[in-house]
Design a protein around this motif. Structure first.
Motif, PDB file in Angstrom:
ATOM      1  N   THR A  83      -5.513  -2.320   8.114  1.00 28.76           N
ATOM      2  CA  THR A  83      -4.164  -2.874   8.971  1.00 28.76           C
ATOM      3  C   THR A  83      -3.283  -3.697   8.380  1.00 28.76           C
ATOM      4  O   THR A  83      -1.879  -3.451   8.420  1.00 28.76           O
ATOM      5  CB  THR A  83      -4.753  -3.347  10.153  1.00 28.76           C
ATOM      6  N   LYS A  84      -3.727  -4.477   7.376  1.00 29.42           N
ATOM      7  CA  LYS A  84      -3.101  -5.441   6.644  1.00 29.42           C
ATOM      8  C   LYS A  84      -2.273  -4.462   5.482  1.00 29.42           C
ATOM      9  O   LYS A  84      -1.005  -4.781   5.348  1.00 29.42           O
ATOM     10  CB  LYS A  84      -4.029  -6.327   5.895  1.00 29.42           C
ATOM     11  N   LYS A  85      -2.778  -3.519   5.047  1.00 28.92           N
ATOM     12  CA  LYS A  85      -2.192  -2.613   3.971  1.00 28.92           C
ATOM     13  C   LYS A  85      -1.044  -2.105   4.506  1.00 28.92           C
ATOM     14  O   LYS A  85       0.044  -1.927   4.087  1.00 28.92           O
ATOM     15  CB  LYS A  85      -3.217  -1.777   3.339  1.00 28.92           C
ATOM     16  N   ARG A 131      -8.587  -4.485   6.691  1.00 28.02           N
ATOM     17  CA  ARG A 131      -8.064  -4.506   5.711  1.00 28.02           C
ATOM     18  C   ARG A 131      -7.114  -3.266   5.647  1.00 28.02           C
ATOM     19  O   ARG A 131      -5.913  -3.388   5.072  1.00 28.02           O
ATOM     20  CB  ARG A 131      -9.172  -3.979   4.692  1.00 28.02           C
ATOM     21  N   GLN A 151       0.665  -2.759   7.481  1.00 31.61           N
ATOM     22  CA  GLN A 151       1.601  -3.707   7.604  1.00 31.61           C
ATOM     23  C   GLN A 151       2.443  -4.337   6.341  1.00 31.61           C
ATOM     24  O   GLN A 151       3.669  -4.415   6.539  1.00 31.61           O
ATOM     25  CB  GLN A 151       1.178  -5.108   8.475  1.00 31.61           C
ATOM     26  N   ASP A 152       1.984  -4.673   5.292  1.00 33.92           N
ATOM     27  CA  ASP A 152       2.473  -4.900   4.203  1.00 33.92           C
ATOM     28  C   ASP A 152       3.370  -3.489   3.597  1.00 33.92           C
ATOM     29  O   ASP A 152       4.486  -3.894   3.063  1.00 33.92           O
ATOM     30  CB  ASP A 152       1.469  -5.320   3.103  1.00 33.92           C
ATOM     31  N   ARG A 153       3.028  -2.415   3.719  1.00 31.22           N
ATOM     32  CA  ARG A 153       3.479  -1.134   3.351  1.00 31.22           C
ATOM     33  C   ARG A 153       4.869  -1.354   4.285  1.00 31.22           C
ATOM     34  O   ARG A 153       5.916  -0.707   3.634  1.00 31.22           O
ATOM     35  CB  ARG A 153       2.798  -0.066   3.385  1.00 31.22           C
ATOM     36  N   ASN A 154       4.789  -1.459   5.343  1.00 32.47           N
ATOM     37  CA  ASN A 154       5.920  -1.391   6.409  1.00 32.47           C
ATOM     38  C   ASN A 154       7.001  -2.452   6.073  1.00 32.47           C
ATOM     39  O   ASN A 154       8.281  -2.420   6.338  1.00 32.47           O
ATOM     40  CB  ASN A 154       5.462  -1.419   7.674  1.00 32.47           C
ATOM     41  N   LYS A 155       6.507  -3.721   5.696  1.00 36.40           N
ATOM     42  CA  LYS A 155       7.480  -4.880   5.365  1.00 36.40           C
ATOM     43  C   LYS A 155       8.407  -4.389   4.092  1.00 36.40           C
ATOM     44  O   LYS A 155       9.565  -4.977   4.074  1.00 36.40           O
ATOM     45  CB  LYS A 155       6.715  -6.087   5.036  1.00 36.40           C
ATOM     46  N   GLU A 156       7.772  -3.630   3.180  1.00 27.86           N
ATOM     47  CA  GLU A 156       8.627  -3.200   2.005  1.00 27.86           C
ATOM     48  C   GLU A 156       9.946  -2.330   2.157  1.00 27.86           C
ATOM     49  O   GLU A 156      10.102  -1.635   3.186  1.00 27.86           O
ATOM     50  CB  GLU A 156       7.843  -2.487   0.992  1.00 27.86           C
TER      51      GLU A 156
END
Length: 63
Positions: A54-56, A52, A58-63
């Motif tokens: 790691t997913k957070k 969880r 990665q999502d933060r880096n996509k923004e």
């Protein structure tokens, strides 16, 4: 980032090893088996927590 995914799945390997230890020592020493089962639960918790996290990340880096 790939090294973190490897460690993430290492928790599953440790959970399997501790589960095997708990089953094999169930008749010999129940206290040791209970401790191994605790480590199984801890390893599974850490796997899902790291997944969880790691997913957070990665999502933060996509923004």
């Amino acid at each position: 980032m790939k090294i973190l995914k490897i460690f993430q799945y290492a928790y599953i390997v440790f959970a399997i090893l501790f589960l095997w230890d708990a089953i094999s020592n169930w008749t010999v020493d129940r206290n040791r088996s209970y401790m191994s089962l605790f480590f199984v639960a801890l390893a599974l918790f850490m796997f899902f927590f790291r997944k969880r996290f790691t997913k957070k990340f990665q999502d933060r880096n996509k923004e």
